[in-house]
Design a protein around this motif. Structure first.
Motif, PDB file in Angstrom:
ATOM      1  N   HIS A   1      83.197  60.016  80.846  1.00  0.00           N
ATOM      2  CA  HIS A   1      84.168  61.107  80.904  1.00  0.00           C
ATOM      3  C   HIS A   1      85.557  60.597  81.286  1.00  0.00           C
ATOM      4  CE1 HIS A   1      80.638  63.597  80.627  1.00  0.00           C
ATOM      5  NE2 HIS A   1      80.178  63.143  81.769  1.00  0.00           N
TER       6      HIS A   1
ATOM      7  N   SER B   1      89.048  61.188  79.141  1.00  0.00           N
ATOM      8  CA  SER B   1      90.127  61.945  79.767  1.00  0.00           C
ATOM      9  C   SER B   1      91.479  61.252  79.658  1.00  0.00           C
ATOM     10  CB  SER B   1      89.809  62.193  81.245  1.00  0.00           C
ATOM     11  OG  SER B   1      88.724  63.078  81.390  1.00  0.00           O
TER      12      SER B   1
ATOM     13  N   SER C   1      87.602  67.086  77.771  1.00  0.00           N
ATOM     14  CA  SER C   1      87.358  67.066  79.211  1.00  0.00           C
ATOM     15  C   SER C   1      86.260  68.067  79.526  1.00  0.00           C
ATOM     16  CB  SER C   1      88.637  67.425  79.978  1.00  0.00           C
ATOM     17  OG  SER C   1      88.412  67.461  81.372  1.00  0.00           O
TER      18      SER C   1
END
Length: 204
Positions: free
Chosen positions: A90, A94, A126
């Motif tokens: 993640h 991002s 996101s």
């Protein structure tokens, strides 16, 4: 929730104009001594945008993994056999400038409706709470807790950065945490303007 609030205060302390915009939104919805409730939060889009942008920059879980156990699957043009381990980062997504222009800049307005860039964002750019059947069950409670806490703090205090100018970087300890304490100054907004305001220091 405490982790994300710490990062959001750290970011707001470095961006006084953004902090002032949030303060004006909060006192516009909850003037005087009114304590915000869940209904009030619906009228604070900038507050929600700040939490969302904080979670983009500092996702609580920077990465996780899943195994496709039962069946093979096709993703794009690639065929993956069953029992393939997928690692999802993640944090990297991002900061992908193809997904988020100027990714290292704290820009809560990128999450506000009505902006042209908002429609171009990838829906999975996101996902700090995950998605689908394995998404975080406590998401709504956690979000509400963060909205209420941050709105009350900003209404009561002006937040300023560490006078020493210490740089705080994230570190992964299962969760994404500050590598060093976040030192901030909290100035009570209720003190009359005619009186000198003393800053209270705090570490998060």
């Amino acid at each position: 929730t405490s982790n994300t609030i710490s990062w959001s205060l750290h970011l707001l302390a470095k961006e006084p104009e953004i902090q002032e915009q949030l303060y004006q939104e909060v006192i516009g919805v909850c003037p005087g001594d009114k304590v915000p409730n869940s209904s009030d939060i619906a009228h604070m889009p900038f507050l929600k945008a700040i939490i969302r942008e904080t979670l983009r920059l500092y996702p609580v879980v920077p990465g996780n993994a899943r195994v496709t156990v039962d069946n093979e699957i096709v993703v794009g043009d690639y065929l993956f056999p069953k029992e393939t381990l997928f690692h999802l980062c993640h944090y990297a997504v991002s900061y992908d400038e193809n997904v988020f222009p100027d990714p290292h800049t704290f820009l809560p307005q990128r999450w506000l409706r009505g902006l042209e860039d908002k429609s171009k964002q990838h829906p999975f750019g996101s996902v700090p709470f995950g998605f689908g059947v394995r998404a975080c069950l406590g998401r709504r409670v956690a979000e509400l807790e963060m909205y209420l806490l941050l709105s009350r703090l900003i209404k009561q205090y002006e937040v300023r950065p560490d006078p020493a100018g210490t740089t705080v970087k994230p570190i992964t300890r299962t969760l994404l945490c500050p590598a060093t304490p976040i030192n901030l100054q909290f100035l009570n907004r209720r003190v009359e303007q005619a009186e000198p305001r003393a800053a209270a220091g705090a570490s998060l």
